[in-house]
Motif scaffolding. Sequence first.
Motif, mmCIF file in Angstrom:
data_model
loop_
_atom_site.group_PDB
_atom_site.id
_atom_site.type_symbol
_atom_site.label_atom_id
_atom_site.label_comp_id
_atom_site.label_asym_id
_atom_site.label_seq_id
_atom_site.Cartn_x
_atom_site.Cartn_y
_atom_site.Cartn_z
ATOM 1 N N VAL A 231 0.869 -1.170 0.000
ATOM 2 C CA VAL A 231 0.000 0.000 0.000
ATOM 3 C C VAL A 231 0.911 1.226 0.000
ATOM 4 N N VAL A 232 0.721 2.090 -0.978
ATOM 5 C CA VAL A 232 1.471 3.344 -1.053
ATOM 6 C C VAL A 232 0.482 4.481 -0.854
ATOM 7 N N ARG A 233 0.681 5.260 0.191
ATOM 8 C CA ARG A 233 -0.159 6.441 0.427
ATOM 9 C C ARG A 233 0.530 7.655 -0.193
ATOM 10 N N GLY A 252 -7.615 -5.776 -4.161
ATOM 11 C CA GLY A 252 -8.716 -4.824 -4.067
ATOM 12 C C GLY A 252 -8.851 -4.308 -2.662
ATOM 13 N N GLY A 253 -9.677 -3.280 -2.492
ATOM 14 C CA GLY A 253 -9.834 -2.733 -1.156
ATOM 15 C C GLY A 253 -10.885 -1.644 -1.103
ATOM 16 N N HIS A 254 -11.026 -1.089 0.084
ATOM 17 C CA HIS A 254 -12.004 -0.035 0.336
ATOM 18 C C HIS A 254 -11.395 0.959 1.312
ATOM 19 N N SER A 255 -11.618 2.237 1.047
ATOM 20 C CA SER A 255 -11.105 3.290 1.913
ATOM 21 C C SER A 255 -12.221 3.812 2.797
ATOM 22 N N PHE A 256 -11.962 3.898 4.126
ATOM 23 C CA PHE A 256 -12.958 4.376 5.084
ATOM 24 C C PHE A 256 -12.782 5.868 5.353
ATOM 25 N N SER A 257 -13.805 6.465 5.951
ATOM 26 C CA SER A 257 -13.789 7.906 6.192
ATOM 27 C C SER A 257 -12.692 8.330 7.167
ATOM 28 N N ASP A 258 -12.205 7.387 8.016
ATOM 29 C CA ASP A 258 -11.141 7.735 8.953
ATOM 30 C C ASP A 258 -9.750 7.560 8.349
ATOM 31 N N GLY A 259 -9.678 7.197 7.059
ATOM 32 C CA GLY A 259 -8.392 7.040 6.388
ATOM 33 C C GLY A 259 -7.851 5.629 6.396
ATOM 34 N N SER A 260 -8.444 4.738 7.183
ATOM 35 C CA SER A 260 -7.988 3.349 7.181
ATOM 36 C C SER A 260 -8.464 2.642 5.914
ATOM 37 N N ILE A 261 -7.850 1.487 5.630
ATOM 38 C CA ILE A 261 -8.112 0.774 4.384
ATOM 39 C C ILE A 261 -8.361 -0.694 4.691
ATOM 40 N N THR A 272 -7.367 -16.866 1.618
ATOM 41 C CA THR A 272 -7.511 -15.460 1.279
ATOM 42 C C THR A 272 -7.575 -14.668 2.571
ATOM 43 N N ALA A 273 -6.839 -13.570 2.649
ATOM 44 C CA ALA A 273 -6.812 -12.757 3.862
ATOM 45 C C ALA A 273 -7.535 -11.443 3.622
ATOM 46 N N ILE A 274 -8.241 -10.985 4.643
ATOM 47 C CA ILE A 274 -8.837 -9.661 4.657
ATOM 48 C C ILE A 274 -8.194 -8.905 5.809
ATOM 49 N N ALA A 275 -7.611 -7.770 5.526
ATOM 50 C CA ALA A 275 -6.884 -7.038 6.559
ATOM 51 C C ALA A 275 -7.285 -5.571 6.540
ATOM 52 N N ARG A 276 -7.218 -4.958 7.703
ATOM 53 C CA ARG A 276 -7.478 -3.521 7.805
ATOM 54 C C ARG A 276 -6.189 -2.822 8.220
ATOM 55 N N ILE A 277 -5.803 -1.846 7.446
ATOM 56 C CA ILE A 277 -4.558 -1.122 7.679
ATOM 57 C C ILE A 277 -4.913 0.276 8.184
ATOM 58 N N ASP A 278 -4.357 0.637 9.327
ATOM 59 C CA ASP A 278 -4.662 1.928 9.929
ATOM 60 C C ASP A 278 -3.369 2.597 10.364
ATOM 61 N N GLY A 280 -0.401 2.665 9.232
ATOM 62 C CA GLY A 280 0.791 1.828 9.241
ATOM 63 C C GLY A 280 0.690 0.600 10.092
ATOM 64 N N LYS A 281 -0.379 0.453 10.889
ATOM 65 C CA LYS A 281 -0.535 -0.721 11.726
ATOM 66 C C LYS A 281 -1.493 -1.691 11.048
ATOM 67 N N LEU A 282 -1.104 -2.942 10.937
ATOM 68 C CA LEU A 282 -1.924 -3.953 10.261
ATOM 69 C C LEU A 282 -2.658 -4.777 11.287
ATOM 70 N N GLU A 283 -3.965 -4.937 11.087
ATOM 71 C CA GLU A 283 -4.770 -5.785 11.945
ATOM 72 C C GLU A 283 -5.490 -6.814 11.078
ATOM 73 N N LEU A 284 -5.242 -8.088 11.288
ATOM 74 C CA LEU A 284 -5.907 -9.132 10.532
ATOM 75 C C LEU A 284 -7.280 -9.326 11.144
ATOM 76 N N THR A 285 -8.332 -8.925 10.421
ATOM 77 C CA THR A 285 -9.675 -8.943 10.983
ATOM 78 C C THR A 285 -10.493 -10.151 10.539
ATOM 79 N N ALA A 286 -10.091 -10.814 9.473
ATOM 80 C CA ALA A 286 -10.830 -12.003 9.031
ATOM 81 C C ALA A 286 -9.939 -12.823 8.116
ATOM 82 N N ARG A 287 -10.117 -14.122 8.194
ATOM 83 C CA ARG A 287 -9.380 -14.996 7.281
ATOM 84 C C ARG A 287 -10.261 -16.191 6.985
ATOM 85 N N GLN A 288 -10.394 -16.525 5.754
ATOM 86 C CA GLN A 288 -11.221 -17.686 5.411
ATOM 87 C C GLN A 288 -10.670 -18.368 4.180
#
Length: 289
Positions: A231-233, A252-261, A272-278, A280-288
């Motif tokens: 991810v390049v900001r 692919g991804g989605h940008s939230f109103s607080d700037g996280s992705i 397949t991993a789904i992660a939320r990046i805030d 510079g900090k990565l949080e793995l929120t779901a994996r299936q």
Amino acid sequence: DGGLMVSVRPLGDSSLHFEGAILTTDNVGNVMSLLRYEHGGSDMISCMERTTGGEVMVGSLTDGHFGPPDATDIMIRKIQADGDVDWAKVYAVDGQYNANLYDMVQTEPDTFIGLGSFSQDGAGAQPLLFKFTGTGDILWARGLSVANGGLQCLSLTLDPAGGVIATGRYSALSNETKMVIVHLDLDGNIEWAHWYGSTGYCNASTTLIQPGGGFAILGSFGGNSWIDGAVVRTGPDGTPLSMFAWGSEIQGGHSFSDGSIMVTCAAIGDETAIARIDTGKLELTARQR
């Protein structure tokens, strides 16, 4: 109504003939309809854009309309809310055997910009941008190229501040690619372009608009035997502000109103991993699987 519209490619009447189709669901995933479309030649839907009027503009890769039998052409259909086709038109590039369409965006109430490619023989393809009306009339067409090396752009993003962004990769050496974004005005004129990455294989898959201006470019950094999601900001002019790499290629991804992705990317094995990046900090929120 919260449902989905999904492009699918069912088999046609032979192993070499395919028909484009659109599947619709309700808001819990139940199939509501499966509509098949065929206007001569094979057909593979590559992109869709819902218009402000409620119709859907559908872009396809097709063949058998112009030139040699194995030449590929661009087909665009305008489909009404009930699934009926308003119009369907096929486009080719003069003197070129292969034309592809990857993405499209609505830029004004009755105009659209499409992003594809064209080539003489399938090799050395150049990015193609073209603007068309809601009735399928071409307003202009532009090819993108670089003085040295190759350029490939696969996704298009509408910039709320004006213009569009073509996202892809640039290669100057046989064993090296760079993430690249090209910002153009609505007449197809290049306003600025930036590449990102280091040595190895760096690719960009899409660009997200960040709140307050600026962009988040999603893709990958990699070498001969490894690949990381990237991810390049950037600021509003494409100037890089931060780079972050993790996991595997981000598609692919989605940008939230607080700037996280929120991003989707490959993980270990076949997962397949789904992660939320805030910030510079990565949080793995779901994996299936």
